[in-house]
Write a protein that holds these residues in place. Structure first.
Motif, PDB file in Angstrom:
ATOM      1  N   GLN A  12      40.463  54.755  34.658  1.00  0.00           N
ATOM      2  CA  GLN A  12      39.725  55.373  35.738  1.00  0.00           C
ATOM      3  C   GLN A  12      38.412  54.661  35.646  1.00  0.00           C
ATOM      4  OE1 GLN A  12      40.034  59.453  35.026  1.00  0.00           O
ATOM      5  NE2 GLN A  12      41.182  59.779  36.888  1.00  0.00           N
ATOM      6  N   LEU A  15      38.768  51.070  36.608  1.00  0.00           N
ATOM      7  CA  LEU A  15      38.663  51.089  38.152  1.00  0.00           C
ATOM      8  C   LEU A  15      37.584  51.036  38.740  1.00  0.00           C
ATOM      9  CD1 LEU A  15      40.992  50.701  40.407  1.00  0.00           C
ATOM     10  CD2 LEU A  15      41.553  53.044  40.178  1.00  0.00           C
ATOM     11  N   THR A  16      36.854  52.082  38.221  1.00  0.00           N
ATOM     12  CA  THR A  16      35.470  52.314  38.754  1.00  0.00           C
ATOM     13  C   THR A  16      34.619  51.013  38.846  1.00  0.00           C
ATOM     14  OG1 THR A  16      35.393  54.578  38.441  1.00  0.00           O
ATOM     15  CG2 THR A  16      33.311  53.495  39.060  1.00  0.00           C
ATOM     16  N   ARG A  19      35.941  48.602  41.465  1.00  0.00           N
ATOM     17  CA  ARG A  19      35.625  48.724  42.973  1.00  0.00           C
ATOM     18  C   ARG A  19      34.213  48.610  43.120  1.00  0.00           C
ATOM     19  NH1 ARG A  19      38.661  53.362  45.218  1.00  0.00           N
ATOM     20  NH2 ARG A  19      36.781  54.469  45.935  1.00  0.00           N
ATOM     21  N   ALA A  45      45.797  47.587  41.646  1.00  0.00           N
ATOM     22  CA  ALA A  45      44.927  48.492  42.389  1.00  0.00           C
ATOM     23  C   ALA A  45      44.883  47.835  43.852  1.00  0.00           C
ATOM     24  CB  ALA A  45      43.248  48.529  41.797  1.00  0.00           C
ATOM     25  N   HIS A  46      44.936  46.699  43.832  1.00  0.00           N
ATOM     26  CA  HIS A  46      44.864  46.060  45.205  1.00  0.00           C
ATOM     27  C   HIS A  46      46.247  46.513  46.032  1.00  0.00           C
ATOM     28  CE1 HIS A  46      43.878  43.262  48.417  1.00  0.00           C
ATOM     29  NE2 HIS A  46      45.214  42.702  48.208  1.00  0.00           N
ATOM     30  N   GLN A  48      48.373  48.803  45.442  1.00  0.00           N
ATOM     31  CA  GLN A  48      48.254  50.487  45.750  1.00  0.00           C
ATOM     32  C   GLN A  48      47.079  50.957  46.595  1.00  0.00           C
ATOM     33  OE1 GLN A  48      50.739  52.513  44.497  1.00  0.00           O
ATOM     34  NE2 GLN A  48      51.651  50.793  43.522  1.00  0.00           N
ATOM     35  N   TRP A  50      43.842  51.136  45.915  1.00  0.00           N
ATOM     36  CA  TRP A  50      42.724  51.993  45.186  1.00  0.00           C
ATOM     37  C   TRP A  50      41.351  51.416  45.069  1.00  0.00           C
ATOM     38  CZ3 TRP A  50      46.422  52.083  40.237  1.00  0.00           C
ATOM     39  CH2 TRP A  50      47.366  53.311  40.531  1.00  0.00           C
ATOM     40  N   MET A  55      39.854  57.767  44.807  1.00  0.00           N
ATOM     41  CA  MET A  55      40.045  57.339  43.307  1.00  0.00           C
ATOM     42  C   MET A  55      41.375  58.210  42.937  1.00  0.00           C
ATOM     43  SD  MET A  55      38.297  55.115  41.594  1.00  0.00           S
ATOM     44  CE  MET A  55      38.353  55.801  39.723  1.00  0.00           C
ATOM     45  N   PRO A  56      42.366  57.533  42.308  1.00  0.00           N
ATOM     46  CA  PRO A  56      43.534  58.296  41.837  1.00  0.00           C
ATOM     47  C   PRO A  56      43.099  59.041  40.634  1.00  0.00           C
ATOM     48  CG  PRO A  56      43.392  55.689  41.229  1.00  0.00           C
ATOM     49  CD  PRO A  56      42.397  55.950  41.919  1.00  0.00           C
ATOM     50  N   ASP A  57      43.547  59.963  40.515  1.00  0.00           N
ATOM     51  CA  ASP A  57      43.382  60.982  39.230  1.00  0.00           C
ATOM     52  C   ASP A  57      44.192  60.350  38.117  1.00  0.00           C
ATOM     53  OD1 ASP A  57      45.867  61.827  39.719  1.00  0.00           O
ATOM     54  OD2 ASP A  57      45.363  64.026  40.343  1.00  0.00           O
ATOM     55  N   LEU A  61      47.751  57.912  37.705  1.00  0.00           N
ATOM     56  CA  LEU A  61      47.849  56.682  36.920  1.00  0.00           C
ATOM     57  C   LEU A  61      48.724  56.750  35.808  1.00  0.00           C
ATOM     58  CD1 LEU A  61      44.041  55.989  36.444  1.00  0.00           C
ATOM     59  CD2 LEU A  61      45.442  54.546  37.711  1.00  0.00           C
TER      60      LEU A  61
END
Length: 499
Positions: A12, A15-16, A19, A45-46, A48, A50, A55-57, A61
């Motif tokens: 996560q 991923l942040t 982004r 992520a691209h 899906q 995201w 944001m996915p939890d 994930l």
């Protein structure tokens, strides 16, 4: 937070960062993920969606990544999976597995083997902490002690530790060996330190306590079993190779070795034990224990009254051993010799070595011999243990022969005195033979035969026996040993003439 949840949190965070527009190189500097894996997550992520929106939890994930959404490179160890699984189940180290695989043509690195082993599913082995009632249990063990210098020699020592399971109060003592007498003496002094005895003593499988280690039917040292019965506690041996079953004393031994020995200089075992005893009472007993969060001394106040009272008189400490009876009717125990009845020559007998007495048992556990404990290199012999012929031989010593001759008569006494007074040859056996003639011919006949032999100037066994055998002990005639001038012709020495 579990390790898997923590990893999902890493995903996560990465991923942040993706982004926010940071590059894979910048994200890799955070130390959470390498550039290659970050690129794989960026592509996922691209795909899906995201990179924008919510944001996915962590759960989403996990579900996605657990189905191998990210491409994974197959390990080179995979084709050896079955064999590696068997080795891991047997407790083989990863370094050993790597060496074995290399011999079979594996070209990968040790890191590949280590990662493969770490990812294998582990069998769960849960444990349950045990609680003990006050006065119920104590745990005992030996640990390696410091090496001392005594009289210029290096002395290896051991530390005996007993811990009360409820209060965690401990007793420790330095010893020179792990023998059965040392083991029993340490128990006695530990119980005296606590002022009582616990109902149960949990021990390891040391040879001084257990002669045959077994999970179901352990065989306890006979001396230790007798000591436990006399004191009123039960012995609780651990299952072999399970030191965690007596974890309190395991931690106690480590506590003594790390807290007492490093800060003290121990000159002798005696001086070390005096300091160790004070440390057990004043320092170890006053600390706040990490598990109970109480002082052992304070907690012991609730346990002291529930301990079994000390015996008025401690049982005699002893050890048992086996010894073979030699041809000389003696056994050798602790470098000393002890006699046993001659009928047991060649047999292996059980021997109880007490503090003062040594007892020998036959196969029916009957005492067949008992002696006061002898010093090394000495011998204790009971004449009744010897064969009858040997008893008769040793019973006829010089003093006994003189008394026997006096009881027979004056002439016999004179003859025996001359035999024993020979300054050239030891004529003890001859004197014994003369006295034995009284058993066959009677004392009066022997007295008369001795008188006749002495009158001729002879005092030997053969002469006395010949007189008795010929029945001439009572004959009053005598011989004239005067030699005439023409009697000596060079062919005979004497010409006795009967008158």
């Amino acid at each position: 937070m579990s390790r898997r949840t923590f990893e999902m949190h890493h995903y996560q965070v990465v991923l942040t960062q993706i982004r926010s527009g940071k590059s894979d190189r910048q994200i890799a500097k955070l130390g959470l993920m390498g550039r290659c894996k970050c690129a794989e997550l960026r592509a996922l992520a691209h795909a899906q969606g995201w990179l924008t929106g919510a944001m996915p939890d962590a759960r989403a994930l996990h579900e996605l990544l657990s189905h191998s959404a990210l491409p994974a490179v197959a390990s080179g160890v995979e084709r050896y999976r079955d064999r590696v699984l068997a080795w891991v189940a047997d407790g083989v180290f990863a370094t050993t597995i790597f060496a074995a695989l290399r011999r079979e043509g594996f070209t990968g690195s040790y890191s590949a083997v280590r990662r493969f082993v770490q990812k294998l599913p582990r069998a769960l082995n849960p444990t349950v902490p045990l609680d003990f009632a006050p006065g119920h249990s104590a745990q005992v063990d030996f640990g390696a002690g410091p090496t001392l210098i005594e009289n210029g020699r290096r002395i290896k020592t051991w530390v005996f530790v007993m811990v009360l399971s409820f209060s965690r109060l401990l007793y420790a003592e330095l010893v020179r060996d792990q023998s059965v007498p040392t083991w029993l003496n340490c128990h006695r002094r530990a119980f005296e330190f606590f002022g009582g005895i616990t109902a149960q003593v949990r021990i390891d499988n040391a040879k001084c306590a257990i002669t045959k280690a077994c999970a179901t039917d352990p065989l306890v040292q006979r001396a230790y079993a007798e000591f436990a019965m006399a004191c009123g506690f039960r012995i609780d041996p651990c299952i072999p190779d399970t030191p965690e079953h007596k974890g309190q004393v395991e931690r106690g031994v480590g506590y003594v070795k790390k807290s007492f020995f490093p800060t003290r200089t121990i000159e002798t075992i005696e001086a070390g034990n005096r300091d160790l005893l004070r440390w057990c009472r004043d320092e170890a007993g006053e600390r706040i224990h990490g598990t109970t969060r109480e002082q052992p001394n304070a907690r012991f106040l609730r346990e002291r009254g529930l301990l079994i009272e000390l015996p008025v008189r401690w049982p005699e400490l002893c050890t048992y051993t086996q010894a073979k009876v030699h041809r000389d009717c003696h056994i050798q125990v602790a470098s000393a010799l002890y006699s046993v009845p001659w009928q047991h020559v060649g047999q292996s007998l059980s021997v109880k070595i007490g503090e003062r007495i040594v007892e020998v048992y036959n196969s029916a556990h009957q005492v067949i011999a008992a002696h006061l404990k002898a010093a090394r290199g000495t011998r204790r012999t009971d004449s009744l243990h010897l064969p009858e012929s040997a008893q008769a031989f040793f019973a006829r010593d010089r003093e006994a022969l003189s008394k026997a001759a006096t009881a027979i008569g004056v002439q016999c006494t004179d003859l025996i005195r001359q035999l024993l007074g020979d300054r050239v040859v030891d004529r003890l056996r001859a004197a014994q033979g003369v006295i034995r003639l009284a058993d066959k011919y009677g004392a009066p006949s022997l007295e008369a035969a001795c008188a006749r032999a002495l009158s001729f100037g002879f005092c030997d066994y053969r002469t006395v026996k010949g007189i008795l055998k010929n029945g001439s002990e009572g004959v009053s005639d005598s011989f004239d040993f005067t030699v005439s001038g023409d009697a000596y012709q060079g062919r005979s020495r004497f010409a006795p003439t009967r008158h």
